[in-house]
Design an enzyme around this catalytic site. Structure first.
Site, mmCIF file in Angstrom:
data_model
loop_
_atom_site.group_PDB
_atom_site.id
_atom_site.type_symbol
_atom_site.label_atom_id
_atom_site.label_comp_id
_atom_site.label_asym_id
_atom_site.label_seq_id
_atom_site.Cartn_x
_atom_site.Cartn_y
_atom_site.Cartn_z
ATOM 1 N N CYS A 137 -1.104 6.003 9.038
ATOM 2 C CA CYS A 137 -1.327 4.689 8.675
ATOM 3 C C CYS A 137 -2.395 4.785 7.665
ATOM 4 C CB CYS A 137 -1.562 3.559 9.939
ATOM 5 S SG CYS A 137 -2.810 4.109 10.887
ATOM 6 N N ARG A 148 0.832 -1.365 -0.013
ATOM 7 C CA ARG A 148 -0.168 -0.108 0.183
ATOM 8 C C ARG A 148 0.976 1.215 0.295
ATOM 9 N NH1 ARG A 148 -4.435 -0.670 4.880
ATOM 10 N NH2 ARG A 148 -4.755 1.348 4.208
#
Length: 287
Positions: free
Chosen positions: A245, A186
């Site tokens: 995050c 990601r």
């Protein structure tokens, strides 16, 4: 309290399952189930709490105890509202609060960070979480929380949290690291984001350390192992740092790891990629 918390130099911010079991009757020690799971995990934290939890624990749902007016997930709410809601859950700000989750170590750091940010006096994490409690054959109870209301004197989170402006400022100058706790795919943009409408990639200048790299068997790795993990990622664990995050949950795992290593200057980007990645005007790096 019948005896003191274990020496912080040796165990902070953790307490063992046996320590908590020995203090279940201590009114100054409050267990908190802070379990939360990703949709892909197919687990219902509230249902699992009702089925079995540490005796005397209260359940803190990070979705419910969040800013209900924000389109972003589980953002910190207004200070006074948090204090009232935490008090209604039977969480006093002047007790020793022991947070755990059903995964071992996943969402508990987010609850630990949130309670500390709002001024809780002493917040600990149950080492190994509920799996370690079960493995030690310690008692469980079922049903809803029975804790009476308490007083939580909340203070503004201040320097514990970073907003988008603070992150942009850190990315544009030397001296403050921005560490992204998302999985490597990601971060590079090779793996699509699970939330629709978000760009793939990362903030230019940020560093990647997947949160799961600092965990082993549901526990934070040893200090020596943590130092090696940060070194391998090219990160100075003692430098001023902002953690990020996908939505501010696993960033708290890195915040916890940095605290364990003694870093005195960390902030958590509450909006994280859910905010940054939704803004087309902001630069995004890949690879």
């Amino acid at each position: 309290m019948s005896d003191s918390i274990p020496d912080p130099a040796k165990t902070a911010p953790f307490v063992s399952p046996q320590w908590l079991a020995d203090h279940l009757d201590d009114p100054a020690v409050v267990p908190i189930d802070g379990s939360w799971y990703l949709p892909t995990q197919n687990r219902n934290a509230a249902a699992e709490f009702a089925d079995a939890h540490v005796p005397g624990a209260t359940f803190l749902d990070i979705e419910a105890l969040a800013d209900q007016t924000s389109p972003l997930p589980h953002m910190l709410p207004e200070t006074g509202w948090f204090g009232r809601e935490a008090g209604a859950l039977g969480i006093p700000s002047d007790a020793t609060l022991v947070v755990y989750d059903g995964a071992g170590l996943f969402s508990a750091p987010r609850v630990w960070w949130t309670l500390k940010a709002f001024g809780a006096r002493d917040v600990r994490i149950l080492e190994g979480g509920l799996p370690a409690w079960r493995a030690a054959n310690l008692p469980l109870e079922s049903g809803r929380s029975k804790r009476p209301p308490a007083r939580f004197d909340a203070v503004p989170p201040g320097s514990a949290v970073a907003d988008l402006a603070a992150v942009e400022d850190a990315l544009g100058r030397d001296g403050v690291q921005v560490i992204d706790a998302r999985p490597a795919g990601r971060f590079t943009g090779d793996t699509p984001e699970p939330r629709p409408g978000l760009a793939a990639g990362h903030m230019p200048g940020s560093l990647n350390l997947p949160a799961m790299a600092v965990i082993a068997d549901g526990r934070l790795k040893s200090i020596a192992a943590l130092r090696a993990v940060f070194a391998d990622a090219g990160i100075n664990p003692m430098a001023p740092t902002i953690t990020s995050c996908g939505s501010g949950v696993t960033a708290a795992i890195l915040t916890l790891a940095l605290a364990r290593l003694g870093n005195p200057d960390t902030r958590l980007y509450d909006g994280s990629w859910a905010e940054y990645g939704s803004k087309p005007a902001l630069p995004v790096a890949t690879g």
